[in-house]
Design a protein around this motif. Structure first.
Motif, PDB file in Angstrom:
ATOM      1  N   HIS A  33      35.753  35.452   1.615  1.00 57.61           N
ATOM      2  CA  HIS A  33      35.459  36.883   1.733  1.00 57.61           C
ATOM      3  C   HIS A  33      36.340  37.751   0.832  1.00 57.61           C
ATOM      4  O   HIS A  33      37.290  37.287   0.195  1.00 57.61           O
ATOM      5  CB  HIS A  33      35.600  37.320   3.193  1.00 57.61           C
ATOM      6  CG  HIS A  33      36.989  37.116   3.745  1.00 57.61           C
ATOM      7  ND1 HIS A  33      38.047  37.921   3.405  1.00 57.61           N
ATOM      8  CD2 HIS A  33      37.485  36.201   4.629  1.00 57.61           C
ATOM      9  CE1 HIS A  33      39.135  37.520   4.053  1.00 57.61           C
ATOM     10  NE2 HIS A  33      38.825  36.480   4.794  1.00 57.61           N
ATOM     11  N   ASN A  38      36.276  39.306   6.584  1.00 62.02           N
ATOM     12  CA  ASN A  38      36.589  38.092   7.324  1.00 62.02           C
ATOM     13  C   ASN A  38      35.363  37.183   7.300  1.00 62.02           C
ATOM     14  O   ASN A  38      34.381  37.487   6.609  1.00 62.02           O
ATOM     15  CB  ASN A  38      37.005  38.435   8.763  1.00 62.02           C
ATOM     16  CG  ASN A  38      35.950  39.249   9.485  1.00 62.02           C
ATOM     17  OD1 ASN A  38      34.859  38.773   9.799  1.00 62.02           O
ATOM     18  ND2 ASN A  38      36.256  40.520   9.747  1.00 62.02           N
ATOM     19  N   HIS A  39      35.403  36.083   8.052  1.00 61.49           N
ATOM     20  CA  HIS A  39      34.318  35.100   7.978  1.00 61.49           C
ATOM     21  C   HIS A  39      32.957  35.674   8.378  1.00 61.49           C
ATOM     22  O   HIS A  39      31.912  35.212   7.914  1.00 61.49           O
ATOM     23  CB  HIS A  39      34.650  33.892   8.859  1.00 61.49           C
ATOM     24  CG  HIS A  39      34.452  34.127  10.327  1.00 61.49           C
ATOM     25  ND1 HIS A  39      35.402  34.714  11.135  1.00 61.49           N
ATOM     26  CD2 HIS A  39      33.383  33.865  11.131  1.00 61.49           C
ATOM     27  CE1 HIS A  39      34.945  34.798  12.367  1.00 61.49           C
ATOM     28  NE2 HIS A  39      33.727  34.296  12.397  1.00 61.49           N
ATOM     29  N   LYS A  40      32.969  36.718   9.220  1.00 60.73           N
ATOM     30  CA  LYS A  40      31.700  37.291   9.688  1.00 60.73           C
ATOM     31  C   LYS A  40      30.904  37.945   8.554  1.00 60.73           C
ATOM     32  O   LYS A  40      29.704  38.181   8.695  1.00 60.73           O
ATOM     33  CB  LYS A  40      31.969  38.298  10.809  1.00 60.73           C
ATOM     34  CG  LYS A  40      32.445  37.666  12.107  1.00 60.73           C
ATOM     35  CD  LYS A  40      32.643  38.685  13.201  1.00 60.73           C
ATOM     36  CE  LYS A  40      33.859  39.540  12.979  1.00 60.73           C
ATOM     37  NZ  LYS A  40      34.143  40.440  14.127  1.00 60.73           N
ATOM     38  N   ASP A  59      38.751  32.879   7.669  1.00 65.58           N
ATOM     39  CA  ASP A  59      39.499  34.120   7.799  1.00 65.58           C
ATOM     40  C   ASP A  59      40.801  33.934   7.028  1.00 65.58           C
ATOM     41  O   ASP A  59      41.690  33.186   7.469  1.00 65.58           O
ATOM     42  CB  ASP A  59      39.831  34.427   9.265  1.00 65.58           C
ATOM     43  CG  ASP A  59      38.655  34.961  10.054  1.00 65.58           C
ATOM     44  OD1 ASP A  59      37.638  35.316   9.433  1.00 65.58           O
ATOM     45  OD2 ASP A  59      38.750  35.006  11.292  1.00 65.58           O
ATOM     46  N   ARG A  63      43.586  38.376   8.348  1.00 62.41           N
ATOM     47  CA  ARG A  63      42.260  38.896   8.646  1.00 62.41           C
ATOM     48  C   ARG A  63      41.656  38.174   9.831  1.00 62.41           C
ATOM     49  O   ARG A  63      41.930  36.996  10.081  1.00 62.41           O
ATOM     50  CB  ARG A  63      41.306  38.723   7.455  1.00 62.41           C
ATOM     51  CG  ARG A  63      41.533  39.680   6.304  1.00 62.41           C
ATOM     52  CD  ARG A  63      42.648  39.226   5.429  1.00 62.41           C
ATOM     53  NE  ARG A  63      42.619  39.881   4.120  1.00 62.41           N
ATOM     54  CZ  ARG A  63      43.565  39.700   3.201  1.00 62.41           C
ATOM     55  NH1 ARG A  63      44.598  38.895   3.432  1.00 62.41           N
ATOM     56  NH2 ARG A  63      43.487  40.320   2.040  1.00 62.41           N
ATOM     57  N   GLY A  64      40.747  38.867  10.531  1.00 62.79           N
ATOM     58  CA  GLY A  64      39.989  38.230  11.601  1.00 62.79           C
ATOM     59  C   GLY A  64      40.872  37.523  12.610  1.00 62.79           C
ATOM     60  O   GLY A  64      41.852  38.079  13.119  1.00 62.79           O
ATOM     61  N   GLN A  65      40.551  36.264  12.877  1.00 61.51           N
ATOM     62  CA  GLN A  65      41.279  35.496  13.882  1.00 61.51           C
ATOM     63  C   GLN A  65      42.452  34.708  13.315  1.00 61.51           C
ATOM     64  O   GLN A  65      43.108  33.960  14.035  1.00 61.51           O
ATOM     65  CB  GLN A  65      40.311  34.556  14.601  1.00 61.51           C
ATOM     66  CG  GLN A  65      39.238  35.289  15.397  1.00 61.51           C
ATOM     67  CD  GLN A  65      38.424  34.355  16.252  1.00 61.51           C
ATOM     68  OE1 GLN A  65      38.934  33.534  17.003  1.00 61.51           O
ATOM     69  NE2 GLN A  65      37.106  34.463  16.144  1.00 61.51           N
ATOM     70  N   SER A  66      42.708  34.856  12.024  1.00 61.63           N
ATOM     71  CA  SER A  66      43.901  34.247  11.436  1.00 61.63           C
ATOM     72  C   SER A  66      45.113  35.133  11.702  1.00 61.63           C
ATOM     73  O   SER A  66      45.003  36.359  11.774  1.00 61.63           O
ATOM     74  CB  SER A  66      43.725  34.042   9.932  1.00 61.63           C
ATOM     75  OG  SER A  66      42.874  32.946   9.666  1.00 61.63           O
ATOM     76  N   ASP A 194      39.588  45.008  11.368  1.00 63.51           N
ATOM     77  CA  ASP A 194      40.026  43.665  11.740  1.00 63.51           C
ATOM     78  C   ASP A 194      40.840  43.000  10.630  1.00 63.51           C
ATOM     79  O   ASP A 194      40.526  41.903  10.168  1.00 63.51           O
ATOM     80  CB  ASP A 194      38.808  42.802  12.087  1.00 63.51           C
ATOM     81  CG  ASP A 194      39.188  41.598  12.921  1.00 63.51           C
ATOM     82  OD1 ASP A 194      40.361  41.498  13.334  1.00 63.51           O
ATOM     83  OD2 ASP A 194      38.311  40.740  13.165  1.00 63.51           O
ATOM     84  N   TYR A 195      41.881  43.713  10.183  1.00 64.94           N
ATOM     85  CA  TYR A 195      42.807  43.113   9.227  1.00 64.94           C
ATOM     86  C   TYR A 195      44.161  43.788   9.338  1.00 64.94           C
ATOM     87  O   TYR A 195      44.300  44.863   9.924  1.00 64.94           O
ATOM     88  CB  TYR A 195      42.253  43.203   7.794  1.00 64.94           C
ATOM     89  CG  TYR A 195      42.097  44.608   7.231  1.00 64.94           C
ATOM     90  CD1 TYR A 195      43.175  45.301   6.673  1.00 64.94           C
ATOM     91  CD2 TYR A 195      40.852  45.234   7.207  1.00 64.94           C
ATOM     92  CE1 TYR A 195      43.023  46.573   6.141  1.00 64.94           C
ATOM     93  CE2 TYR A 195      40.692  46.509   6.667  1.00 64.94           C
ATOM     94  CZ  TYR A 195      41.786  47.163   6.138  1.00 64.94           C
ATOM     95  OH  TYR A 195      41.636  48.427   5.618  1.00 64.94           O
TER      96      TYR A 195
END
Length: 286
Positions: A33, A38-40, A59, A63-66, A194-195
């Motif tokens: 990304h 993020n991955h989404k 991610d 970012r995201g869940q990372s 989300d970052y």
């Protein structure tokens, strides 16, 4: 079939990726990304592509869940590349394809130089060896500006305000979907990006000069030995049509796809993108 992949970076950060599709697929597509995503970001595309391929959405750290990195100076391309190499160590795959959007495209160029015959093709989404200052300045204008929103509708309106020039044809439902891919809900119910806002610092390290551009063109040369698909938003302010044409000319076998009335960067679920990427992937399966 989808599943979570949790792994560690070399410096001990807990990182996240998501797998979609059969783990024993002939083709594994690693989706990388852009700066604030993020991955989404790739889910709209994955939903429209063949279920026979395996897709991995990462991610990147921060970012995201990372996990967020306590040292913001680690938010840079060489560290992200190391993280991707750690991810590849825990994956089982036969043939690998990279799809990189913006920053993810720059990572794809670096990986093209590092990876050997297992990498069979690359898709670059609205990015190349030369980045336009006007686009970088626009991005710098909104990255790191964190505002807590009371509702998803408010978040969608904020996204619309910052991205309307790139997606003039979007309707409100498109902005809402965009917001849900790029934001998260906190325990207090507030909605935020989300970052890690500290990634804004990384923009200061981007150099736009002849020397930096020459180095990136040298990286691009690593794609010559593999099939390449270049996607460009017609009204992109970061990736010029001249740079795209130069890339195709230098590569010799690359294909370019232009997404009408779209800026930086195409979502990739646009019909012309889905058709072109699916065709590209099927050829790589043979």
């Amino acid at each position: 079939m989808s599943g979570e992949i949790r792994f560690q970076s070399r410096d001990g950060l807990n990182l996240y990726a998501k797998s979609y599709g059969p783990v024993d697929a002939e083709l594994t597509v690693l989706c990388l990304h852009g700066l604030t995503r993020n991955h989404k970001d790739f889910e709209p595309l994955i939903e429209k592509l063949s279920p026979n391929h395996r897709y991995i959405g990462l991610d990147v750290r921060g970012r995201g869940q990372s996990e967020r990195d306590p040292n913001s100076s680690n938010y840079r391309l060489d560290i992200y590349t190391q993280d991707i190499q750690e991810l590849l160590k825990v994956l089982t795959y036969k043939k690998l394809v990279l799809i990189g959007t913006s920053m993810g495209g720059l990572l794809s160029l670096i990986l093209s130089q590092i990876l050997s015959e297992e990498l069979v093709g690359v898709v670059l989404n609205d990015v190349g060896p030369k980045l336009e200052k006007i686009g970088l300045d626009r991005i710098a204008g909104y990255v790191g500006s964190f505002i807590e929103h009371d509702s998803w509708e408010d978040a969608a309106l904020a996204v619309q305000k910052s991205q309307i020039s790139a997606f003039p044809d979007f309707k409100f439902e498109d902005w809402l979907a965009f917001a849900k891919r790029t934001h998260r809900k906190l325990e207090n119910g507030k909605i935020v990006l989300d970052y890690d806002p500290a990634i804004a610092e990384s923009l200061k390290n981007i150099q736009i000069d002849v020397s930096a551009e020459m180095q990136t063109w040298a990286l691009f040369a690593a794609t010559y030995k593999r099939p390449l698909l270049v996607i460009r938003g017609e009204i992109s302010d970061l990736f010029s049509s001249d740079t795209a044409a130069k890339m195709v000319h230098r590569h010799g076998r690359a294909t370019i796809v232009t997404v009408p009335n779209t800026g930086h960067a195409p979502i990739l679920d646009e019909p012309i993108c889905v058709k072109s990427i699916e065709k590209f992937l099927r050829k790589l399966e043979d």
